[in-house]
Design a protein around this motif. Structure first.
Motif, short mmCIF file in Angstrom:
data_model
loop_
_atom_site.label_atom_id
_atom_site.label_comp_id
_atom_site.label_asym_id
_atom_site.label_seq_id
_atom_site.Cartn_x
_atom_site.Cartn_y
_atom_site.Cartn_z
N ARG A 134 -6.09 0.65 -4.33
CA ARG A 134 -5.87 1.95 -4.99
C ARG A 134 -4.38 2.14 -5.27
NH1 ARG A 134 -7.94 4.27 0.39
NH2 ARG A 134 -6.14 5.29 1.31
N THR A 135 -3.52 1.56 -4.43
CA THR A 135 -2.08 1.66 -4.69
C THR A 135 -1.71 0.87 -5.96
OG1 THR A 135 -1.77 1.83 -2.31
CG2 THR A 135 0.20 1.48 -3.62
N ASP B 68 -7.06 0.81 0.32
CA ASP B 68 -5.73 1.36 0.08
C ASP B 68 -4.88 0.41 -0.76
OD1 ASP B 68 -3.62 3.06 0.19
OD2 ASP B 68 -3.24 2.88 2.34
N MET C 207 -2.21 9.66 -8.83
CA MET C 207 -2.86 8.69 -7.94
C MET C 207 -4.28 8.43 -8.43
SD MET C 207 -0.85 8.30 -5.11
CE MET C 207 0.73 8.99 -4.68
N ALA D 204 0.81 -1.23 0.00
CA ALA D 204 0.00 0.00 0.00
C ALA D 204 0.84 1.27 0.00
CB ALA D 204 -0.99 0.02 1.16
N SER D 205 1.99 1.21 -0.66
CA SER D 205 2.80 2.43 -0.77
C SER D 205 3.39 2.57 -2.17
CB SER D 205 3.93 2.42 0.26
OG SER D 205 4.82 3.47 -0.01
N SER D 206 2.94 3.59 -2.91
CA SER D 206 3.48 3.83 -4.26
C SER D 206 4.97 4.11 -4.22
CB SER D 206 2.84 5.07 -4.89
OG SER D 206 1.48 4.93 -5.01
N VAL E 149 2.23 7.02 0.50
CA VAL E 149 2.45 6.16 1.68
C VAL E 149 1.09 5.62 2.16
CG1 VAL E 149 4.55 7.38 2.41
CG2 VAL E 149 2.35 8.09 3.33
N PRO E 150 1.09 4.51 2.89
CA PRO E 150 -0.19 3.93 3.28
C PRO E 150 -1.09 4.92 4.02
CG PRO E 150 1.59 2.43 3.81
CD PRO E 150 2.23 3.70 3.36
N THR F 192 -1.73 13.78 -2.56
CA THR F 192 -1.62 12.61 -1.67
C THR F 192 -0.22 12.03 -1.74
OG1 THR F 192 -3.95 12.09 -2.09
CG2 THR F 192 -2.61 10.32 -1.21
N ALA F 193 0.40 11.81 -0.59
CA ALA F 193 1.75 11.22 -0.60
C ALA F 193 1.62 9.72 -0.83
CB ALA F 193 2.42 11.49 0.73
N SER G 138 -2.61 7.71 3.19
CA SER G 138 -2.66 9.17 3.01
C SER G 138 -3.88 9.61 2.20
CB SER G 138 -1.38 9.70 2.40
OG SER G 138 -1.15 9.07 1.18
N GLY G 139 -4.40 8.72 1.34
CA GLY G 139 -5.58 9.09 0.54
C GLY G 139 -6.79 9.39 1.40
N THR H 98 -6.48 6.46 -5.96
CA THR H 98 -6.91 7.33 -4.86
C THR H 98 -8.07 8.22 -5.33
OG1 THR H 98 -4.65 7.29 -4.05
CG2 THR H 98 -6.06 9.05 -3.21
N ASN I 170 -2.68 3.12 -8.68
CA ASN I 170 -1.77 4.27 -8.71
C ASN I 170 -0.48 3.95 -9.47
OD1 ASN I 170 -3.58 5.70 -7.18
ND2 ASN I 170 -2.46 5.52 -5.25
N1 ASP Z 1 -1.40 4.41 -0.28
C1 ASP Z 1 -1.55 5.10 -1.52
C2 ASP Z 1 -0.26 5.07 -2.28
O1 ASP Z 1 0.77 4.98 -1.72
C3 ASP Z 1 -1.99 6.51 -1.33
C4 ASP Z 1 -3.38 6.54 -0.73
O2 ASP Z 1 -3.49 6.37 0.49
O3 ASP Z 1 -4.34 6.69 -1.48
O4 ASP Z 1 -0.28 5.12 -3.47
#
Ligand code: ASP
Length: 443
Positions: free
Chosen positions: A411-412, A408, A331, A296-298, A375-376, A372-373, A378-379, A334, A415
């Protein structure tokens, strides 16, 4: 090609096919113990299952999960947040500098931004269509207890634009304001190109630092199984699986919209612009998608995504500029999530949204997803901004928080797959344009 670029390209080619991230077992190494033969992605899935089991076991005593297990997740998140700024800063400067010419940065950057914005606008529209058609909030009964969620004030459109430009070199890095960090990276990248030979030492330093940050990120993602275990256990221990049941339809609608984005939009653009078979694209992209789902982290997936892109034939110069940018600003998953959740919350609270309001959601979700960063989680924070833009109750964020992790993960995947599809498309367009120029010169 300069020596430096040759070295970078050579390094890319000689990169081991089994990265720490996909960690695939090499068939002719039978002596490895079984636990080393499992890929990192598999380990993360095992950790996820163990986390759910431990969470269920600790339902009666969630404070144990909060006190002793949650810190593992917090340490993992902290480490990712720590490396995000230098990783994005140095990889974008290195990416810009490798293009060697401001005009080229403009050409590639312009196409990239157009692709990124269009695919994100498509994504949120798709999310809104599916949420409306599938009646995402149907059947959800609002819990009686008060819902509390602290929301940030949504800035106006003009303020959002103005805020992209930092007035200070250090502050954006300290606050991890990623759009400002990107502007700093671009400005310094251009400066280095303009300074030419005098900046040779800076070029070497930036390339080295970009490689160092990627190595550090590799190291951090090696401990991802512990982090994922630490993140999921307290969620289950505190909420229990009952949080899932009433929100199941929301998860289904969001997943359907996200799968459509991959199957229609990304497959479409790789076919149309990169002239690549969508199946080949998805097959080569699979290791990065699996790792994105698990982590869950791009930004965590960035090193692996770079490897996949290059394996599919994208040039080093395009991939090393377009992907770090995408991991921060593009994203689409997201954006879909924000669109679907906005409709869900509106329906649950019995609010009818006009077409105009839904259009505002498209605009703010595009902006929110850019901010949105990678990281898990943040969306979900940015969702509050989208809700506020159309006057929806921001307390609604608390409603969807229980299933955020499940959303999440997917969506990652979307992304990073969006970034990968754009890299292949921009690279192919760029290569065709070089070929045309060469033909003209030859004629
Ligand atoms: N976790 C997603 C990402 O890292 C961002 C989000 O929380 O939407 O791409």
């Amino acid at each position: 090609m300069t020596d430096d670029k040759e070295a970078r390209a050579g390094k890319a080619q000689s990169a081991p096919s089994a990265s720490p991230a996909d960690g695939a077992a090499v068939a002719d190494e039978p002596k490895k113990p079984w636990f080393k033969r499992l890929s990192l992605t598999t380990w993360i899935f095992i950790a996820l299952a163990l986390g759910v089991a431990a969470g269920l076991a600790l339902q009666g005593t969630p404070e144990i999960a909060d006190t002793y297990i949650k810190p593992l997740g917090t340490i993992f998140l902290n480490l990712i947040k720590m490396i995000v700024v230098p990783l994005v800063l140095f990889s974008i400067i290195a990416g810009v500098v490798s293009l060697e010419d401001v005009k080229k940065v403009g050409a590639i950057g312009g196409k990239t931004i157009v692709f990124y914005l269009t695919t994100t606008a498509f994504a949120v529209t798709l999310g809104l269509i599916f949420a409306n058609v599938m009646n995402v909030g149907a059947g959800y009964i609002l819990p009686a207890e008060d819902l509390v969620y602290e929301a940030k004030e949504a800035p106006s459109f003009i303020d959002t634009i103005v805020n992209i430009f930092p007035s200070n070199f250090v502050q954006p890095m300290a606050d991890a304001t990623m759009l400002q960090v990107i502007v700093i990276a671009l400005v310094f990248g251009f400066g280095i190109i303009a300074a030419g030979k005098k900046a040779a030492i800076v070029v070497e330093f930036t390339n080295a630092m970009s490689d160092v940050c990627i190595k550090v990120m590799h190291g951090i993602i090696m401990i991802a199984p512990f982090g994922v275990f630490g993140l999921i256990t307290p969620v289950i221990a505190n909420n229990g699986p009952e949080v899932l049941a009433p929100l199941l339809w929301l998860v289904v609608v969001a997943y359907v919209a996200m799968i459509c984005q991959i199957a229609l939009v990304y497959s479409g653009i790789v076919k149309l612009f990169a002239r690549m078979s969508p199946l080949k694209f998805l097959k080569n992209q699979a290791p990065a998608m699996g790792f994105a789902f698990a982590s869950a982290s791009s930004v965590g997936v960035l090193p692996l995504n770079l490897e996949c892109a290059k394996k599919m034939g994208a040039s080093d110069e395009v991939a090393s500029f377009v992907l770090p940018l995408g991991a921060t600003i593009n994203m689409d998953g997201t954006a879909i999530y924000q669109g679907v959740c906005a409709i869900f919350i509106a329906q649950v609270f019995g609010i009818d949204l006009t077409i105009g309001q839904q259009f505002t959601i498209v605009l703010t979700a595009v902006l929110a997803s850019i901010g949105t960063a990678g990281v898990p989680g943040s969306g979900m924070i940015m969702l509050a901004m989208v809700l506020q833009s159309v006057g929806l109750p921001v307390e609604g964020v608390a409603l969807v928080a229980g299933v955020d992790r499940i959303l999440d993960m997917m969506r990652t995947v979307v992304n990073i797959t969006g970034d990968a599809a754009v890299v292949q498309s921009v690279d192919a367009i760029q290569k065709r344009s070089y070929a045309r120029k060469e033909q003209k010169l030859a004629a």
